[in-house]
Design a protein around this motif. Structure first.
Motif, PDB file in Angstrom:
ATOM      1  N   GLU A  83       0.916  -1.037  -0.034  1.00 16.07           N
ATOM      2  CA  GLU A  83       0.120  -0.069  -0.036  1.00 16.07           C
ATOM      3  C   GLU A  83       0.917   1.240  -0.122  1.00 16.07           C
ATOM      4  OE1 GLU A  83      -2.776   2.581  -0.537  1.00 16.07           O
ATOM      5  OE2 GLU A  83      -3.135   0.266  -0.739  1.00 16.07           O
ATOM      6  N   CYS A 136       1.754   2.015  -3.624  1.00 13.69           N
ATOM      7  CA  CYS A 136       0.861   2.778  -4.376  1.00 13.69           C
ATOM      8  C   CYS A 136       0.874   4.288  -3.932  1.00 13.69           C
ATOM      9  CB  CYS A 136      -0.474   1.876  -3.941  1.00 13.69           C
ATOM     10  SG  CYS A 136      -0.514   0.306  -4.712  1.00 13.69           S
ATOM     11  N   ARG A 173       1.540   7.551  -6.428  1.00  8.97           N
ATOM     12  CA  ARG A 173       0.290   8.373  -6.504  1.00  8.97           C
ATOM     13  C   ARG A 173       1.312   9.884  -6.299  1.00  8.97           C
ATOM     14  NH1 ARG A 173      -2.730   4.818  -3.548  1.00  8.97           N
ATOM     15  NH2 ARG A 173      -4.273   3.778  -4.859  1.00  8.97           N
ATOM     16  N   ASP A 213      -4.693   5.925 -12.489  1.00  9.62           N
ATOM     17  CA  ASP A 213      -4.608   4.607 -11.908  1.00  9.62           C
ATOM     18  C   ASP A 213      -3.265   4.387 -11.577  1.00  9.62           C
ATOM     19  OD1 ASP A 213      -7.144   3.873 -11.731  1.00  9.62           O
ATOM     20  OD2 ASP A 213      -7.055   2.845 -13.679  1.00  9.62           O
ATOM     21  N   GLN A 220      -0.208   1.160 -10.266  1.00  7.90           N
ATOM     22  CA  GLN A 220       0.095  -0.033 -10.237  1.00  7.90           C
ATOM     23  C   GLN A 220      -0.668  -1.004  -9.253  1.00  7.90           C
ATOM     24  OE1 GLN A 220       3.947  -2.336 -11.854  1.00  7.90           O
ATOM     25  NE2 GLN A 220       4.445  -2.078  -9.663  1.00  7.90           N
ATOM     26  N   SER A 221      -1.283  -2.081  -9.710  1.00 10.68           N
ATOM     27  CA  SER A 221      -2.096  -2.596  -8.663  1.00 10.68           C
ATOM     28  C   SER A 221      -1.365  -3.227  -7.472  1.00 10.68           C
ATOM     29  CB  SER A 221      -3.013  -3.798  -9.478  1.00 10.68           C
ATOM     30  OG  SER A 221      -2.330  -4.793  -9.674  1.00 10.68           O
ATOM     31  N   ALA A 222      -2.029  -3.395  -6.343  1.00 13.38           N
ATOM     32  CA  ALA A 222      -1.270  -4.099  -5.383  1.00 13.38           C
ATOM     33  C   ALA A 222      -0.867  -5.791  -5.644  1.00 13.38           C
ATOM     34  CB  ALA A 222      -2.191  -4.290  -4.065  1.00 13.38           C
ATOM     35  N   GLU A 223      -1.942  -6.175  -6.509  1.00 12.90           N
ATOM     36  CA  GLU A 223      -1.466  -7.708  -6.926  1.00 12.90           C
ATOM     37  C   GLU A 223      -0.442  -7.812  -7.786  1.00 12.90           C
ATOM     38  OE1 GLU A 223      -5.034  -8.603  -9.058  1.00 12.90           O
ATOM     39  OE2 GLU A 223      -6.365  -8.757  -7.297  1.00 12.90           O
ATOM     40  N   ARG A 224      -0.180  -6.700  -8.499  1.00 17.42           N
ATOM     41  CA  ARG A 224       1.055  -6.727  -9.517  1.00 17.42           C
ATOM     42  C   ARG A 224       2.176  -6.445  -8.582  1.00 17.42           C
ATOM     43  NH1 ARG A 224       3.356  -8.715 -13.587  1.00 17.42           N
ATOM     44  NH2 ARG A 224       4.453  -7.111 -14.968  1.00 17.42           N
ATOM     45  N   HIS A 225       2.063  -5.475  -7.625  1.00 13.50           N
ATOM     46  CA  HIS A 225       3.529  -5.419  -6.509  1.00 13.50           C
ATOM     47  C   HIS A 225       3.815  -6.793  -6.118  1.00 13.50           C
ATOM     48  CE1 HIS A 225       4.584  -1.263  -6.691  1.00 13.50           C
ATOM     49  NE2 HIS A 225       3.372  -0.792  -6.812  1.00 13.50           N
ATOM     50  N   HIS A 256      -4.751   2.037 -23.172  1.00 15.83           N
ATOM     51  CA  HIS A 256      -5.128   2.693 -21.692  1.00 15.83           C
ATOM     52  C   HIS A 256      -4.984   3.988 -21.675  1.00 15.83           C
ATOM     53  CE1 HIS A 256      -4.577  -1.638 -20.651  1.00 15.83           C
ATOM     54  NE2 HIS A 256      -5.536  -1.329 -19.593  1.00 15.83           N
TER      55      HIS A 256
END
Length: 190
Positions: free
Chosen positions: A30, A33, A37, A56, A58-63, A173
């Motif tokens: 987190e 992320c 930002r 957006d 990078q997603s937490a899942e990707r991290h 995107h």
């Protein structure tokens, strides 16, 4: 391999006294992320790209995926708190940098260079052939910055199918293809 000046701090600025590059941890996702930002706020100053400041990250899942692969590193300040990160992925014989972000309060102190140097050294240690990335062509802290660090801009004919696909996906995107480029830094053969 190009040697990078890693210790120079711009005149009149005082950065974190100690920055250590280390693998990112899952409990920091987190925070990573939030760093992205914060770093994106620099785009607010460029009208055509100001939308990126609220876009957006990078997603937490990707991290988590890249942490698991051992290719997500943080720049941690003296208190071991991340102030920047670099996320990458091994793609064939290349290490591809997906994202590099430094908290806006810590920009301009060489932290990005240290992260990039670490990624280059990690790729060389794994016997990879190159480090690649995609970025904006004209924004000073993007393409011109990476060129100063030894990366070369690839023209359309020199793009690998993988890099062409990355640029196409970015266009889907909202990142206009004519504003983007792929870059490569070849590593010495072992």
């Amino acid at each position: 391999m190009t040697q990078l000046p890693l210790d120079g701090i711009p005149a009149g600025k005082a950065g974190p006294s100690t920055v250590t590059i280390r693998p990112a941890r899952e409990d920091e996702v987190e925070m990573l992320c939030q760093i992205e930002r914060s770093a994106a706020q620099a785009f607010r100053l460029i009208e055509a790209f100001s939308w990126l400041a609220v876009g957006d990250v990078q997603s937490a899942e990707r991290h988590r995926e890249l942490i698991g692969a051992g290719t997500n590193w943080v720049a941690a300040a003296g208190d071991d708190r991340p102030v920047g990160f670099l996320s990458a992925e091994i793609a064939g014989q290349d290490l591809h940098i997906w994202e590099i972000s430094v908290d806006h309060l810590h920009q301009g102190f060489g932290i990005g260079r240290k992260l990039i140097r670490h990624a280059i050294d990690a790729a060389a240690a794994r016997g990879l052939a190159a480090v690649t990335l995609t970025t904006f062509r004209t924004i000073p802290w993007n393409c011109p910055y990476y060129e100063r660090l030894g990366f070369s801009t690839l023209d359309e004919a020199a793009l690998s199918p993988r890099l062409r696909d990355v640029l196409d996906l970015e266009a889907e995107h909202g990142l206009q293809r004519d504003t983007r480029c792929a870059m490569r830094l070849d590593l010495p053969k072992a």
